[in-house]
Design a protein around this motif. Structure first.
Motif, PDB file in Angstrom:
ATOM      1  N   GLU A 121     -28.335 -22.696  20.088  1.00  0.00           N
ATOM      2  CA  GLU A 121     -29.599 -22.487  20.787  1.00  0.00           C
ATOM      3  C   GLU A 121     -29.768 -21.057  21.260  1.00  0.00           C
ATOM      4  O   GLU A 121     -30.766 -20.719  21.892  1.00  0.00           O
ATOM      5  N   GLY A 122     -28.785 -20.222  20.981  1.00  0.00           N
ATOM      6  CA  GLY A 122     -28.892 -18.817  21.342  1.00  0.00           C
ATOM      7  C   GLY A 122     -28.811 -18.560  22.825  1.00  0.00           C
ATOM      8  O   GLY A 122     -29.457 -17.648  23.333  1.00  0.00           O
ATOM      9  N   ASN A 123     -28.011 -19.336  23.534  1.00  0.00           N
ATOM     10  CA  ASN A 123     -27.934 -19.186  24.978  1.00  0.00           C
ATOM     11  C   ASN A 123     -27.020 -18.018  25.338  1.00  0.00           C
ATOM     12  O   ASN A 123     -25.800 -18.150  25.408  1.00  0.00           O
ATOM     13  N   SER A 124     -27.625 -16.857  25.589  1.00  0.00           N
ATOM     14  CA  SER A 124     -26.867 -15.634  25.844  1.00  0.00           C
ATOM     15  C   SER A 124     -26.185 -15.643  27.213  1.00  0.00           C
ATOM     16  O   SER A 124     -25.127 -15.038  27.379  1.00  0.00           O
ATOM     17  N   VAL A 125     -26.751 -16.326  28.202  1.00  0.00           N
ATOM     18  CA  VAL A 125     -26.128 -16.411  29.531  1.00  0.00           C
ATOM     19  C   VAL A 125     -24.806 -17.177  29.418  1.00  0.00           C
ATOM     20  O   VAL A 125     -23.783 -16.767  29.976  1.00  0.00           O
ATOM     21  N   ILE A 126     -24.828 -18.269  28.674  1.00  0.00           N
ATOM     22  CA  ILE A 126     -23.605 -19.055  28.475  1.00  0.00           C
ATOM     23  C   ILE A 126     -22.601 -18.266  27.641  1.00  0.00           C
ATOM     24  O   ILE A 126     -21.408 -18.266  27.933  1.00  0.00           O
ATOM     25  N   ALA A 127     -23.079 -17.544  26.632  1.00  0.00           N
ATOM     26  CA  ALA A 127     -22.185 -16.721  25.810  1.00  0.00           C
ATOM     27  C   ALA A 127     -21.451 -15.703  26.678  1.00  0.00           C
ATOM     28  O   ALA A 127     -20.232 -15.534  26.571  1.00  0.00           O
ATOM     29  N   ASP A 128     -22.198 -15.049  27.557  1.00  0.00           N
ATOM     30  CA  ASP A 128     -21.627 -14.059  28.464  1.00  0.00           C
ATOM     31  C   ASP A 128     -20.534 -14.689  29.323  1.00  0.00           C
ATOM     32  O   ASP A 128     -19.431 -14.152  29.457  1.00  0.00           O
ATOM     33  N   LEU A 129     -20.811 -15.837  29.880  1.00  0.00           N
ATOM     34  CA  LEU A 129     -19.857 -16.541  30.731  1.00  0.00           C
ATOM     35  C   LEU A 129     -18.604 -16.942  29.944  1.00  0.00           C
ATOM     36  O   LEU A 129     -17.473 -16.738  30.406  1.00  0.00           O
ATOM     37  N   LEU A 130     -18.793 -17.496  28.768  1.00  0.00           N
ATOM     38  CA  LEU A 130     -17.653 -17.930  27.951  1.00  0.00           C
ATOM     39  C   LEU A 130     -16.758 -16.752  27.572  1.00  0.00           C
ATOM     40  O   LEU A 130     -15.530 -16.855  27.645  1.00  0.00           O
ATOM     41  N   VAL A 131     -17.367 -15.645  27.189  1.00  0.00           N
ATOM     42  CA  VAL A 131     -16.575 -14.470  26.804  1.00  0.00           C
ATOM     43  C   VAL A 131     -15.805 -13.932  28.013  1.00  0.00           C
ATOM     44  O   VAL A 131     -14.650 -13.514  27.883  1.00  0.00           O
ATOM     45  N   LYS A 132     -16.419 -13.980  29.198  1.00  0.00           N
ATOM     46  CA  LYS A 132     -15.719 -13.538  30.410  1.00  0.00           C
ATOM     47  C   LYS A 132     -14.489 -14.413  30.685  1.00  0.00           C
ATOM     48  O   LYS A 132     -13.551 -13.978  31.339  1.00  0.00           O
ATOM     49  N   PHE A 133     -14.510 -15.650  30.188  1.00  0.00           N
ATOM     50  CA  PHE A 133     -13.363 -16.555  30.340  1.00  0.00           C
ATOM     51  C   PHE A 133     -12.520 -16.599  29.065  1.00  0.00           C
ATOM     52  O   PHE A 133     -11.856 -17.579  28.777  1.00  0.00           O
ATOM     53  N   ASN A 134     -12.590 -15.506  28.305  1.00  0.00           N
ATOM     54  CA  ASN A 134     -11.731 -15.282  27.133  1.00  0.00           C
ATOM     55  C   ASN A 134     -12.021 -16.165  25.929  1.00  0.00           C
ATOM     56  O   ASN A 134     -11.105 -16.510  25.160  1.00  0.00           O
ATOM     57  N   ALA A 135     -13.271 -16.548  25.743  1.00  0.00           N
ATOM     58  CA  ALA A 135     -13.631 -17.277  24.521  1.00  0.00           C
ATOM     59  C   ALA A 135     -13.408 -16.353  23.329  1.00  0.00           C
ATOM     60  O   ALA A 135     -13.747 -15.171  23.374  1.00  0.00           O
TER      61      ALA A 135
END
Length: 167
Positions: A121-135
């Motif tokens: 769905e292109g959720n960039s806010v969630i992407a940002d959060l996941l990457v901050k938690f080492n996704a």
């Protein structure tokens, strides 16, 4: 027992954390129950955005990275983090799960990580959060990375955030 499990799942889905707490105080083993579809309490609560229930379940010691045994063809076997992102997309719940040990790199039965789910769905806010938690950016069973999924779906904001975060 089956009736109690049904009642517990209904309370979880509807956000009745008081009833969930009461049931689990009486029988703590129900924390690991699955419904007739093989879905977990935490997954259902996270999917429907029921933050108070999610907090109650974590307080009762739910396995935060438990993978459901979904029997539904349209729902892969997944974690509560996957379910939260596929469902209500509550940033509050997603961040709470991650802060309490949810693994952003676990895959569902189709090889998708939570980052893949966010890419659909292109959720960039969630992407940002996941990457901050080492996704990590990995390929799913179809051979696609989250970036490739976002590109296929023309989710420009997601692509930009992911490119920026992974520089």
């Amino acid at each position: 027992m089956e009736e109690l499990i049904t009642f517990l799942f209904e309370a979880s889905e509807k956000g009745n954390s008081q009833k969930v707490n009461e049931i689990l105080n009486n029988d703590s083993s129900l924390i690991h129950a699955e419904n007739e579809h093989g879905l977990t309490l935490l997954g259902i609560s996270a999917h429907f955005g029921q933050f108070e229930v999610v907090k109650t379940l974590v307080k009762h010691g739910v396995e935060i990275n438990a993978i459901s045994h979904s029997k539904l063809s349209f729902i892969p076997q997944n974690t509560a983090l996957h379910a939260a992102i596929a469902g209500a997309k509550s940033i509050e719940i997603i961040e709470f799960l991650l802060t309490n040990g949810a693994d952003p790199n676990l895959t569902d039965s189709e090889g998708n990580t939570p980052l893949h789910i966010a890419a659909f769905e292109g959720n960039s806010v969630i992407a940002d959060l996941l990457v901050k938690f080492n996704a990590k950016i990995i390929k799913n069973d179809a051979g696609k990375t989250p970036l490739e999924i976002a590109e296929d779906r023309n989710n420009i904001d997601f692509i930009n955030v992911l490119n920026e975060l992974t520089k």
